[in-house]
Enzyme design. Structure first.
Site, mmCIF file in Angstrom:
data_model
loop_
_atom_site.group_PDB
_atom_site.id
_atom_site.type_symbol
_atom_site.label_atom_id
_atom_site.label_comp_id
_atom_site.label_asym_id
_atom_site.label_seq_id
_atom_site.Cartn_x
_atom_site.Cartn_y
_atom_site.Cartn_z
ATOM 1 N N LYS A 1 0.705 -1.146 -0.202
ATOM 2 C CA LYS A 1 0.040 -0.034 -0.017
ATOM 3 C C LYS A 1 0.960 1.236 0.099
ATOM 4 C CE LYS A 1 -4.053 -2.384 1.622
ATOM 5 N NZ LYS A 1 -3.944 -3.620 1.978
HETATM 6 C C1 LIG Z 1 -4.553 -4.578 1.498
HETATM 7 C C2 LIG Z 1 -3.618 -5.858 1.417
HETATM 8 C C3 LIG Z 1 -4.042 -6.931 0.364
HETATM 9 C C4 LIG Z 1 -5.568 -6.895 -0.396
HETATM 10 O O1 LIG Z 1 -5.463 -6.075 -1.258
HETATM 11 P P1 LIG Z 1 -6.735 -5.195 -1.978
HETATM 12 O O2 LIG Z 1 -6.311 -4.197 -2.757
HETATM 13 O O3 LIG Z 1 -7.585 -4.737 -0.676
HETATM 14 O O4 LIG Z 1 -7.276 -6.604 -2.559
HETATM 15 C C5 LIG Z 1 -3.286 -8.206 0.479
HETATM 16 N N1 LIG Z 1 -2.262 -8.260 1.281
HETATM 17 C C6 LIG Z 1 -1.676 -7.363 2.130
HETATM 18 C C7 LIG Z 1 -0.551 -7.451 2.910
HETATM 19 C C8 LIG Z 1 -2.492 -5.965 2.325
HETATM 20 O O5 LIG Z 1 -2.090 -5.224 2.875
#
Ligand SMILES: *Cc1c(COP(=O)(O)O)cnc(C)c1O
Length: 466
Positions: A112
């Site tokens: 993210k």
């Molecule tokens: C947020 C997250 C996901 C999921 O991603 P999305 O975009 O919500 O599908 C998967 N793995 C990790 C480590 C995350 O932080």
């Protein structure tokens, strides 16, 4: 570029408005009116570029004339200078035609950061220009919160309020949020699960008086800029493995469907994608959908991959909008059926033609995959990545097509699961080594919308709408 709501009833906006708004006023999500197109030559030209240059090149069409090209280029440089790996998003090889896209070299060790480091700079740029402020309200199942807080801490024009489900995020995740003591950062632990937090945030967005008076903006992946920034790594990694001359497959550990939707967007923009594999843990609404055509809620079951413990995927609506030819009334109808009846079905033939495949991975398989990956490839992976690897293996159709699994978090973010699987406890990178010794600041609030709203009203530094 103009942006339209999935439900078709909210005003058409430009890029700046979309970034500052988040959720559309008709309850929908904003989408670009059309997908920018990149030719084979354009895609080939990424091969010689830095990650920051590739981001500027690929994303400029989405900005329209809202952000000057040179300014944007500076933002991408600055955003990705904070990553601990020179390539920003490097690729490692696990086996024959099997690769890992390492998305965890940012400041909070999860994918993210890639989008949020850029979004933080976009906020600064757009707000400073107009002398405005925003109040960011977000819900997190763990990783969004810390990445958003890290991107917004200390920013003069921003107050950030992050709701997390009390006791349901890992200690590393919680501390990454609560040890940021800047006065514009507010952590709220809600007595409930992630869906309760997300529902509260949605309700705050749908309360137009609240939203306008505080200039509320979203950093969840309902914010278009998040999805947009994630498109970049599908291209850069694809090109490093032979695209556009050959197609690539991606396996994506999925929760809110933001990351995998960005892969879908990349394919719409010209990247040759063979399969886009939606990998879920036992909270498998997405996997059930892609295999049956039925999208139905069924409670949340906590797992060792908590960032994917969701009941309803907020970005999924963006995909549905494309599936229904951007028919806003049809989407509004499906969403009201989801609220009213707990689910709906779509025609399977449309899904069978798509590039998507999906499956789920249970807790035992997740642990076994962490162990096997260490044994076979000498690589320690986190439980989310393991879900991607396991499901990628199950769904893969063509062994001659490179399969890239998105490694969405650093193993040290989930040390208990990794230790349980391998007996090895991953250590935090140097810049975080003292995380467990830092002071925390957070407030516990009940699962009650009005209480949370008053808390935010009292602390946001905006008194009236601009
Ligand atoms: C947020 C997250 C996901 C999921 O991603 P999305 O975009 O919500 O599908 C998967 N793995 C990790 C480590 C995350 O932080």
């Amino acid at each position: 570029m103009r942006y339209i709501s999935t439900r078709g009833k909210a005003p058409v906006l430009n890029f700046e408005e979309v970034v500052l708004t988040g959720l559309a006023r008709d309850g929908g999500l904003y989408l670009p009116e059309s997908w920018p197109q990149f030719s084979k030559n354009d895609i080939q030209s990424l091969a010689g570029m830095s990650y920051a240059a590739a981001a500027a090149f690929l994303l400029q069409p989405f900005l329209g004339d809202c952000v000057d090209e040179a300014d944007f280029r500076k933002m991408t440089e600055k955003a990705y200078a904070n990553f601990s790996h020179k390539a920003v998003v490097p690729v490692s090889q696990l086996g024959s035609n099997e690769f890992l896209m390492e998305l965890y070299h940012g400041p909070t060790l999860a994918f993210k950061d890639v989008a949020l480091q850029l979004l933080g700079l976009l906020y600064d740029h757009l707000l400073a220009r107009e002398g405005k402020r925003v109040t960011i309200v977000g819900a997190t199942s763990g990783d969004t919160g810390s990445a958003a807080i890290e991107a917004c801490r200390g920013r003069e024009a921003v107050d950030i309020f992050i709701l997390h489900p009390k006791g349901r995020v890992s200690e590393v995740q919680r501390r990454q949020m609560t040890t940021v003591l800047d006065s514009n950062v507010h952590n709220i632990a809600i007595e409930g699960d992630f869906d309760d937090c997300q529902a509260m945030v949605k309700a705050m967005f749908n309360d137009h008086e609240f939203r306008d008076s505080l200039a509320v903006s979203a950093v969840n992946s309902i914010n278009w800029a998040r999805v947009m920034a994630q498109i970049v790594y599908y291209f850069t990694v694809g090109v490093s493995l032979g695209a556009p001359s050959r197609p690539i497959s991606f396996s994506v550990p999925s929760g809110n469907f933001g990351d995998v939707y960005a892969g879908y967007a990349a394919s719409k923009m010209g990247l040759p994608v063979d399969q886009l594999i939606v990998a879920t843990n036992r909270n498998d609404i997405l996997s059930r959908f892609f295999n049956s055509g039925e999208y139905r809620k069924s409670g949340v079951d906590p797992t060792i991959s908590p960032s994917m413990d969701i009941q309803v995927s907020s970005n999924f609506e963006r995909f549905l909008a494309d599936l229904y030819g951007r028919d806003g009334d049809a989407i509004a109808d499906l969403m009201s059926r989801l609220d009213r009846d707990g689910g709906f079905s779509v025609n399977m033939s449309q899904l069978n033609e798509s590039i998507f495949a999906a499956d789920r991975c249970d807790e035992e398989e997740t642990l076994a995959t962490i162990r096997q990956t260490l044994d076979r490839s000498a690589k320690l992976v986190d439980p989310h990545t393991a879900v991607g690897l396991s499901v990628g293996e199950k769904c893969r159709k063509h062994k001659d097509v490179p399969l890239v699994t998105l490694s969405t978090a650093h193993p040290a973010k989930f040390p208990d699961a990794v230790e349980k699987a391998t007996g090895e406890r991953p250590s935090l990178p140097k810049h975080m080594a003292d995380l467990f010794g830092r002071d925390e600041r957070l407030v516990d609030l009940p699962n009650d919308l009005e209480t949370v709203k008053s808390f935010i009203k009292e602390r946001a530094r905006i008194l009236s709408a601009a």
